[in-house]
Motif scaffolding. Structure first.
Motif, mmCIF file in Angstrom:
data_model
loop_
_atom_site.group_PDB
_atom_site.id
_atom_site.type_symbol
_atom_site.label_atom_id
_atom_site.label_comp_id
_atom_site.label_asym_id
_atom_site.label_seq_id
_atom_site.Cartn_x
_atom_site.Cartn_y
_atom_site.Cartn_z
ATOM 1 N N VAL A 1 -24.416 -26.854 -3.990
ATOM 2 C CA VAL A 1 -25.242 -26.320 -2.904
ATOM 3 C C VAL A 1 -25.694 -24.893 -3.194
ATOM 4 N N TYR A 2 -24.779 -24.048 -3.656
ATOM 5 C CA TYR A 2 -25.158 -22.655 -3.844
ATOM 6 C C TYR A 2 -25.920 -22.423 -5.151
ATOM 7 N N THR A 3 -25.727 -23.304 -6.137
ATOM 8 C CA THR A 3 -26.595 -23.218 -7.316
ATOM 9 C C THR A 3 -28.009 -23.624 -6.947
ATOM 10 N N PHE A 4 -28.131 -24.643 -6.093
ATOM 11 C CA PHE A 4 -29.437 -25.041 -5.585
ATOM 12 C C PHE A 4 -30.110 -23.874 -4.859
ATOM 13 N N ALA A 5 -29.346 -23.184 -4.033
ATOM 14 C CA ALA A 5 -29.895 -22.032 -3.310
ATOM 15 C C ALA A 5 -30.329 -20.940 -4.273
ATOM 16 N N GLY B 1 -27.866 -29.090 -8.957
ATOM 17 C CA GLY B 1 -28.473 -28.105 -8.064
ATOM 18 C C GLY B 1 -29.770 -27.559 -8.618
ATOM 19 N N ALA B 2 -29.793 -27.273 -9.928
ATOM 20 C CA ALA B 2 -31.009 -26.768 -10.573
ATOM 21 C C ALA B 2 -32.107 -27.826 -10.559
ATOM 22 N N LEU B 3 -31.732 -29.082 -10.776
ATOM 23 C CA LEU B 3 -32.701 -30.177 -10.746
ATOM 24 C C LEU B 3 -33.342 -30.305 -9.366
ATOM 25 N N LEU B 4 -32.527 -30.233 -8.341
ATOM 26 C CA LEU B 4 -33.057 -30.320 -6.980
ATOM 27 C C LEU B 4 -33.964 -29.130 -6.656
ATOM 28 N N ALA B 5 -33.579 -27.950 -7.123
ATOM 29 C CA ALA B 5 -34.404 -26.763 -6.875
ATOM 30 C C ALA B 5 -35.753 -26.879 -7.568
ATOM 31 N N ALA B 6 -35.748 -27.361 -8.803
ATOM 32 C CA ALA B 6 -37.005 -27.530 -9.545
ATOM 33 C C ALA B 6 -37.886 -28.586 -8.885
#
Length: 289
Positions: free
Chosen positions: A178-182, A258-263
């Motif tokens: 969650v926080y890597t996504f953020a 998380g990085a994948l979701l952010a991208a």
């Protein structure tokens, strides 16, 4: 009397020759001076590697950031054992902010394989350059862990880890994800969108990590960064303390997701073509048609 006699063409030519001679003497003097300080000159081979500066920036920024993480808890204990008095997250966030502001214009100020992965997925960086960033980040983190142990004189430094229990592992997975996504979302939107020419990008990134570390640092260590976790885990393992490496996969898998979701979020969100441009009614009608 009182009249200025115009210069003849011969006099003008002579003055030009004198000026040219003076210019040549100055250039010769400068070259002579440079030859005396050749050891200070940038080697020619460096100019053959245009990304060397970016790689050095990532290495230095990651090193100081991870060194702060490894040492801050040791030297800033809670007052009388009260957790609410702990300030560990504050220097961590401010150090990251400082490093991003210092090296961001050179390398982007990632200092985190998950952030680099998100930037690669968003097609803002080549795969080769991104992989080099990740290797350098992990190597610098390992170096920071070793230096931290030298400073403390023991391997009792802070290393991200979770208890070897299914419940704690599950909590750690979600906390890191969650926080890597953020964090990756913040980086992509403040450093790679149309508002990238702002003056707050470093503050936003550093404060995100600070808030995340304060929120879930007691759950997973609050790494949100595979290089931080693996570098420190390998560093202490070199001294025989290898238990934290048991869960190294958690600190790669969760941040990667998380990085994948952010991208993905960054890709589907509409990016204004010009700074200050808003979503027009016509564009909304086109998208819903």
């Amino acid at each position: 009397s009182g009249q200025v006699t115009p210069r003849s063409s011969q006099q003008t030519t002579e003055l030009s020759a004198v000026d040219e001679e003076r210019r040549k003497r100055r250039e010769a003097a400068i070259k002579a001076l440079e030859s005396e300080f050749d050891f200070l000159a940038v080697p020619d081979w460096i100019h053959l590697h245009p990304l060397l500066g970016a790689y050095l920036a990532e290495g230095l920024g990651t090193f100081f950031f991870v060194l702060t993480i490894a040492l801050v808890v040791i030297n800033n204990p809670s007052i009388k054992g009260r957790p609410e008095t702990n300030i560990d997250a504050i220097p961590i966030g401010f150090m990251l902010m400082s490093m991003v502001f210092t090296f961001g214009y050179i390398s982007g100020g990632h200092f985190n394989p998950a952030v680099t992965f998100a930037v690669m997925l968003a097609r803002k960086m080549s795969i080769l350059r991104g992989l080099m960033y990740i290797v350098i980040q992990c190597g610098s983190s390992l170096g920071a862990g070793i230096v931290a142990m030298v400073i403390t004189g023991s391997n009792d430094i802070i290393v991200p880890d979770v208890q070897n229990d299914a419940t704690y592992i599950r909590k750690g997975i979600f906390a890191e994800l969650v926080y890597t996504f953020a964090l990756a979302t913040v980086v992509l939107n403040v450093a790679y969108s149309q508002q990238k020419k702002n003056f707050f990008y470093g503050f936003a990134i550093g404060m995100t990590v600070m808030a995340g570390a304060a929120a879930v640092g007691g759950v997973s260590g609050g790494a949100f960064n595979p290089a931080v976790a693996t570098g420190l885990q390998v560093a202490v393992c070199l001294t025989g303390r290898c238990e934290p490496l048991l869960h190294f996969w958690l600190y790669w898998a969760s941040p990667a997701v998380g990085a994948l979701l952010a991208a993905a979020l960054f890709a589907v969100m509409w990016q204004p073509e010009e700074e200050g441009e808003e979503v027009s009614e016509e564009r909304l009608k086109e998208s819903t048609a």
